[in-house]
Design an enzyme around this catalytic site. Structure first.
Site, PDB file in Angstrom:
ATOM      1  N   HIS A  72      30.741  64.517  41.057  1.00 39.86           N
ATOM      2  CA  HIS A  72      29.960  65.538  41.776  1.00 39.86           C
ATOM      3  C   HIS A  72      30.783  66.675  42.373  1.00 39.86           C
ATOM      4  CE1 HIS A  72      30.883  63.400  45.614  1.00 39.86           C
ATOM      5  NE2 HIS A  72      30.659  64.581  46.150  1.00 39.86           N
ATOM      6  N   GLU A  76      33.062  72.044  41.499  1.00 41.16           N
ATOM      7  CA  GLU A  76      33.274  72.888  42.663  1.00 41.16           C
ATOM      8  C   GLU A  76      34.752  72.924  43.073  1.00 41.16           C
ATOM      9  OE1 GLU A  76      31.019  74.727  44.042  1.00 41.16           O
ATOM     10  OE2 GLU A  76      31.949  75.350  45.928  1.00 41.16           O
ATOM     11  N   ASP A  77      35.427  71.799  42.990  1.00 41.98           N
ATOM     12  CA  ASP A  77      36.756  71.686  43.609  1.00 41.98           C
ATOM     13  C   ASP A  77      37.934  71.541  42.661  1.00 41.98           C
ATOM     14  OD1 ASP A  77      35.512  71.864  46.033  1.00 41.98           O
ATOM     15  OD2 ASP A  77      35.497  69.709  46.423  1.00 41.98           O
ATOM     16  N   ASP A 139      26.464  61.710  49.282  1.00 41.89           N
ATOM     17  CA  ASP A 139      27.657  62.523  49.513  1.00 41.89           C
ATOM     18  C   ASP A 139      27.761  62.835  51.004  1.00 41.89           C
ATOM     19  OD1 ASP A 139      29.793  64.398  49.045  1.00 41.89           O
ATOM     20  OD2 ASP A 139      28.305  66.019  49.069  1.00 41.89           O
ATOM     21  N   ASP A 260       9.791  48.436  73.607  1.00 43.03           N
ATOM     22  CA  ASP A 260       9.965  47.982  72.230  1.00 43.03           C
ATOM     23  C   ASP A 260      11.373  48.215  71.718  1.00 43.03           C
ATOM     24  OD1 ASP A 260       7.090  47.713  72.313  1.00 43.03           O
ATOM     25  OD2 ASP A 260       7.068  49.886  72.050  1.00 43.03           O
TER      26      ASP A 260
HETATM   27 MN    MN Z   1      31.327  65.534  48.005  1.00 45.35          MN
END
Ligand code: MN
Length: 724
Positions: A72, A76-77, A139, A260
């Site tokens: 995932h 992006e990275d 995530d 409760d």
């Molecule tokens: Mn992540």
């Protein structure tokens, strides 16, 4: 860190046919892609996607979801591209990874929790596949579990707040209660650690002072129900600190007043047993009025099913009891994630805005395999809406099909009125561009701009439509007011008065006008003539003088003032005249019945009538508002004589002039005037004014003249300037 074979074993435990090879390849790919990247904790970055995959195995999610979890963060990275993912892991995994990546990018675009509601909707709208959302939530859960490693307090607080306002509600929305509870607890810890600690300490104290209270109550409930031949599992559980805290806030009560704090859960095999157990408990213990809720016959919108009741239970403790079947329990804990383990979930949810859920359950019921179910579990939420960012990071929702113009008007109607262009995601785009989820939209403006009527055709929102229409209507009205005012000024001059608003003020109501401007607009639109207004203000002002009077009252000369107001005998045989306005036949073209004609208003002088082909009309091309459409009234025309003008050249011989007069006379024309404008030894050039009935009559005379010997030419005179 979970090892490769452990992960595969976990999945195989609930999904024996899982694609082992695919999982192994994803494991290796993600590990290599993240390489030496480190997390804030100092752990290798790869531990994060691996833990997320682990969380998803707890939810018993399918193989593609687990692979997506492993991958995932790669797009992006790391250097990896979506194409790589598709090539190596197939289009479905690529689609899921792309979905998660887009949600991550969304997070970066807006840190504004003030738009929490819209951001939640946007996340749902963009999670076309529920697995995208489940991976994203997992995530976030792992990021919350490791939040304390993040060094800056502001960043921790921001992430915690975002989790509280965006992700925990989303988890609840899709029925993931356990996930929601944990997300909230981590956020609570970050945002209000002291409150959470004091609640935990009080709970611990209660636990200690009550001895094994929970255990004793569990044991008693179990034996009572088993005595009634019901197979049950009873468990007792303290409520989550955050939900106690919220209850204290919401109801403004103290910890001591909370009855409760401990909830008991009774799980049975069948729905029948649920109601049976309920009957047993209600007959054995006193129930607390007003606390009974049956979510089995009427499930909650997120499909939660259970029976809730409160009892004065064993040891006279006030307790809350929830009864449900094993399946309902799974659904309550894991929400939609539980559905593919239990295909027989009930589908009697109602509530219109949760149609997606009902559809989801429909698919669930009819799917032949869990895979098929997942395949069809597209989250069709908020598909009628589109969510876009302003350059400041504000998030707005608009109906699907909306354009930048809609956005401009949604922000402020004035912004819409001066909008000239737009940038979508930093690029100039046409104003009619259809906006997509997550677009960042900038509106370009110019004070000189006004809304275009063309916009009305492509805008989507009612507000934009209404604003554009209102603006255009106002503009038109403004123009009519100006025109009406100038028409009135003109009309005043014609009767030798100076226009004043005061004069009109007294009478506008008589024309059913709401205001002065209203009256001007009515005149400007042509619904009321300026002369009618004049006649009301100055009754009898005009008809007194008649400069055309004299020797030939029934024979108006060109250029002379011809009164045509009502009541006069000499009504001109022309349709379309403005009542009360003076009319002249133009001296340049001498229009005759049969000619196509047009009126031109002359400020202060009434109207000139020209033939439509008159050269002088060119002078009025720029003032179309002065043109008046006219036509001849042939029924009236019979009794009239008109003047036509002939320019003729005859030879300089005895008898030539006599012949000219004879031809005209024989043709029924009456010579009104005759001037020699040029002569030499051979020729005379004459201008002859002839009284005729109409154009046809006039043309006949011309033809007769041309047929005569001694007459070289005969033409209709056009734009002759006489110097006599
Ligand atoms: Mn992540």
């Amino acid at each position: 860190m979970i090892r490769q074979f452990e992960l595969v074993e976990r999945i195989k435990a609930y999904s024996p046919n899982a694609d082992e090879d695919l999982i192994n390849r994803a494991y290796v790919f993600a590990m290599q892609a993240h390489g030496s990247q480190k997390r804030a904790s100092g752990d290798p970055y790869f531990s994060h996607p691996l833990e997320v995959a682990g969380i998803l195995t707890d939810m018993k999610l399918d193989c593609h979801s687990i692979v997506t979890a492993l991958l995932h963060d790669t797009v992006e990275d790391t250097e990896a591209t979506l194409d790589d993912i598709e090539r190596l892991f197939g289009s479905e995994v690529a689609r899921l990874v792309d979905g998660v990546t887009k949600l991550t990018q969304l997070e970066l675009q807006s840190n504004a929790t003030k738009h929490a509601e819209n951001l939640r909707k946007l996340v749902l709208a963009m999670s076309e596949d529920i697995r995208v959302l489940l991976v994203k939530l997992s995530d976030r859960l792992h990021n919350m579990r490791t939040l304390h490693f993040v060094k800056t307090p502001e960043k921790r607080a921001r992430i915690a707040l975002e989790t509280m306002e965006i992700y925990a509600p989303l988890a609840e929305r899709i029925g993931m209660h356990q996930l929601k509870d944990e997300l909230e607890d981590w956020s609570f810890k970050e945002l209000n650690s002291e409150a959470r600690m004091s609640l935990l300490i009080r709970l611990e104290y209660l636990r200690a002072s009550g001895g094994a209270l929970v255990d004793r109550i569990v044991a008693e409930l179990e034996s009572v129900l088993q005595g009634a031949n019901i197979t049950v599992t009873v468990s007792g559980r303290e409520k989550a600190a955050y939900s106690i805290w919220r209850k204290m806030q919401r109801k403004n009560i103290s910890f001591e007043q909370l009855s409760d704090l401990i909830a008991f859960r009774i799980t049975v095999n069948t729905v029948e047993d649920c109601y049976k157990a309920l009957g047993v408990l209600h007959s054995r213990y006193r129930m607390v009025p007003g606390r009974f809720k049956d979510y089995i016959s009427t499930p909650k919108p997120n499909n939660y099913q259970s029976i809730h009741t409160s009892l004065i239970g064993p040891e006279r403790q006030r307790i809350e009891v929830q009864m449900r079947t094993d399946i309902m329990h799974e659904v309550a804990e894991y929400g939609v994630a539980a559905h593919w383990s239990y295909k027989q979930g009930s589908a009697n949810t109602d509530g219109k805005q949760y149609r997606w859920l009902r559809e989801l359950l429909d698919v669930l019921e009819h799917a032949s395999s869990p895979e098929e179910f997942l395949e069809h579990t597209k989250l069709a939420m908020y598909q009628d809406q589109v969510f876009v960012f302003t350059p400041k990071g504000d998030l707005l929702n608009l109906p699907r099909g909306a354009t930048p113009v809609d956005l401009a008007y949604a922000i402020h109607s004035e912004l819409g009125n001066i909008c000239v262009g737009t940038k979508v995601n930093g690029r100039i785009a046409p104003l009619r561009t259809l906006l997509k989820n997550g677009d960042q939209v900038e509106i370009l403006t110019s004070k000189a701009q006004t809304p275009s009527p063309a916009w009305e055709k492509f805008v989507k929102t009612a507000k934009a439509k209404a604003c554009i229409r209102r603006y255009i209507r106002n503009q038109e009205r403004h123009q009519y007011i100006e025109l009406g005012k100038s028409l009135l000024k003109k009309a005043f001059l014609e009767v030798d008065y100076i226009f004043t608003e005061k004069a009109v003020e007294g009478i506008y109501k008589r024309f059913r006008a709401q205001s002065l401007d209203d009256l001007y607009a009515i005149v400007g639109q042509g619904d009321l003539s300026a002369s009618a207004v004049i006649a009301t203000i100055f009754p009898g002002s005009r008809e007194t003088e008649d400069p055309a009077g004299g020797s030939m009252p029934s024979l108006p000369d060109p250029g002379q003032h011809i009164p045509s107001s009502q009541g006069e005998k000499a009504n001109l045989p022309i349709r379309g005249l403005v009542p009360g306005m003076a009319v002249h036949y133009a001296e340049c073209c001498y229009p005759l019945p049969g000619d196509r004609i047009v009126g031109i208003t002359m400020p202060g002088k009434g109207m000139d009538v020209h033939t439509i082909d008159c050269e002088r009309l060119e002078d009025f091309n720029d003032t179309p508002e002065r043109w008046v459409d006219l036509s001849w009234d042939t029924h009236q025309g019979e009794e009239f004589q008109h003047v036509g003008q002939i320019i003729a050249i005859i030879t300089n011989e005895p008898g030539s002039l006599g012949m000219l007069c004879t031809v005209i006379g024989k043709s029924g024309g009456n010579i009104n005037n005759l001037r020699i404008i040029a002569r030499n030894t051979d020729m005379f050039e004459f201008i002859i004014d002839v009284q005729v009935k109409d154009l046809k009559h006039f043309t006949n005379i011309l033809a007769a003249l041309r047929a005569s010997p001694n007459i070289n030419s005969a033409e209709r005179a056009r734009n002759i300037t006489l110097s006599h």
